[in-house]
Design an enzyme around this catalytic site. Sequence first.
Site, PDB file in Angstrom:
ATOM      1  N   ASN A 146      -2.737   1.656  -6.396  1.00 35.91           N
ATOM      2  CA  ASN A 146      -4.481   1.245  -5.310  1.00 35.91           C
ATOM      3  C   ASN A 146      -5.055   2.416  -4.840  1.00 35.91           C
ATOM      4  OD1 ASN A 146      -6.317   0.790  -4.743  1.00 35.91           O
ATOM      5  ND2 ASN A 146      -6.053  -1.439  -3.302  1.00 35.91           N
ATOM      6  N   LYS A 174      -7.162   3.339  -4.089  1.00 39.06           N
ATOM      7  CA  LYS A 174      -8.665   3.201  -2.820  1.00 39.06           C
ATOM      8  C   LYS A 174      -9.940   4.454  -3.193  1.00 39.06           C
ATOM      9  CE  LYS A 174      -5.620   0.427  -0.439  1.00 39.06           C
ATOM     10  NZ  LYS A 174      -4.769   0.215   0.848  1.00 39.06           N
ATOM     11  N   HIS A 179      -8.815  -7.944  -2.857  1.00 30.45           N
ATOM     12  CA  HIS A 179      -8.179  -7.024  -1.474  1.00 30.45           C
ATOM     13  C   HIS A 179      -8.349  -7.224   0.205  1.00 30.45           C
ATOM     14  CE1 HIS A 179      -6.482  -3.713   0.248  1.00 30.45           C
ATOM     15  NE2 HIS A 179      -5.728  -3.322  -0.444  1.00 30.45           N
ATOM     16  N   GLU A 205      -9.184  -5.272   2.357  1.00 33.19           N
ATOM     17  CA  GLU A 205      -9.819  -4.060   2.463  1.00 33.19           C
ATOM     18  C   GLU A 205     -11.520  -4.600   2.197  1.00 33.19           C
ATOM     19  OE1 GLU A 205      -8.115  -1.031   0.914  1.00 33.19           O
ATOM     20  OE2 GLU A 205      -6.806  -0.848   2.420  1.00 33.19           O
ATOM     21  N   GLU A 254      -0.112  -9.295  -0.275  1.00 34.25           N
ATOM     22  CA  GLU A 254      -0.224  -7.680   0.553  1.00 34.25           C
ATOM     23  C   GLU A 254      -0.720  -8.583   1.788  1.00 34.25           C
ATOM     24  OE1 GLU A 254      -1.592  -4.597  -1.721  1.00 34.25           O
ATOM     25  OE2 GLU A 254      -2.516  -5.749  -1.107  1.00 34.25           O
ATOM     26  N   GLY A 264      -0.973  -0.082   4.546  1.00 34.01           N
ATOM     27  CA  GLY A 264      -1.030   1.639   5.048  1.00 34.01           C
ATOM     28  C   GLY A 264      -0.939   1.605   6.632  1.00 34.01           C
ATOM     29  N   SER A 301       2.735  -0.351   2.051  1.00 29.19           N
ATOM     30  CA  SER A 301       3.348  -0.018   2.456  1.00 29.19           C
ATOM     31  C   SER A 301       5.410   0.245   2.083  1.00 29.19           C
ATOM     32  CB  SER A 301       4.417   0.216   3.911  1.00 29.19           C
ATOM     33  OG  SER A 301       3.009   0.334   4.571  1.00 29.19           O
TER      34      SER A 301
HETATM   35  P1  PGA Z   1      -0.366   0.992   1.167  1.00 28.88           P
HETATM   36  O1  PGA Z   1      -1.340   0.119   0.759  1.00 28.88           O
HETATM   37  O2  PGA Z   1       0.414   0.597   0.887  1.00 28.88           O
HETATM   38  O3  PGA Z   1      -0.874   1.803   1.336  1.00 28.88           O
HETATM   39  O4  PGA Z   1       0.215   0.003   2.299  1.00 28.88           O
HETATM   40  C1  PGA Z   1      -1.294  -1.014  -0.094  1.00 28.88           C
HETATM   41  C2  PGA Z   1      -2.652  -1.702  -1.168  1.00 28.88           C
HETATM   42  O5  PGA Z   1      -3.495  -1.414   0.019  1.00 28.88           O
HETATM   43  O6  PGA Z   1      -3.170  -2.237  -2.289  1.00 28.88           O
END
Ligand code: PGA
Length: 253
Positions: free
Chosen positions: A9, A11, A97, A99, A169, A175, A215
């Site tokens: 992903n 982003k 997601h 976000e 998630e 993140g 992560s």
């Molecule tokens: P990350 O993000 O691996 O940077 O924690 C995962 C995601 O938001 O899909």
Amino acid sequence: MRKKIAAANWKMNKTFQEGTNLINEILGADIHLDNNQQVVFSVPFPYLMPIQEQIGGRSNFFVAAQNCHHKTSGAFTGETSVDMIASMGVQFCVVGHSERREYFAESNATIAEKVNLCLSKNITPIFCCGEPLAIREDEIQNDFVAVQLDESLFHLDQDAIQKVVIAYEPIWAIGTGKTASADQAQEMHAHLRSVLASKYGKDIANNISILYGGSVKGSNANELFSQPDVDGGLVGGASLVASEFIQIITALK
Ligand code: PGA
């Protein structure tokens, strides 16, 4: 048999040149995928077509949109419909997601509409769920994610639900560098599968891929992916580094 999936992903990261270089490095690595293993690159909309061409039909490698609009078409400046995504031959779309839920106020009901539109166009929705830190601290994460499934997925019939990929998630792990432990991931994935089983039966629940996100790195992918109910990962930060993501793909074994 359910698929094992390493989904990147990106982003809102990478210029087009950086993105194509990254894809070249990953495609250049000597990766062998079994039939039930897939690699999916969720890239920004403008890159979908060219990166799909770059992948060039290499089997088990796909691109995904990171979002879609919940209406079929119309006056929604700046938005992208499922029809548009499907018309480019894209086969996956991330929906819900955290976000998007947080910054764009997406509700479980809106996400349900997106899931429906994706399925109507034979696009596999990668449906994201997961709890914020406060919910985890109150130890009510199991109920919280069960409601997310109920309100966004459980209107689907037995055929349709098996076309959905679920990504768990936990928001506190996205993140932050704070990964859920393999035990925490397994516990939640087993819970999700039991919630699916109580609605659709065990066989169907066992057929649905549930990815872990938050992560995931080259160094922890093996342990996470070897849990019996963890069928791969949805990977943000580490998917932006070729060597990391290659290691993550390799951990699907
Ligand atoms: P990350 O993000 O691996 O940077 O924690 C995962 C995601 O938001 O899909």
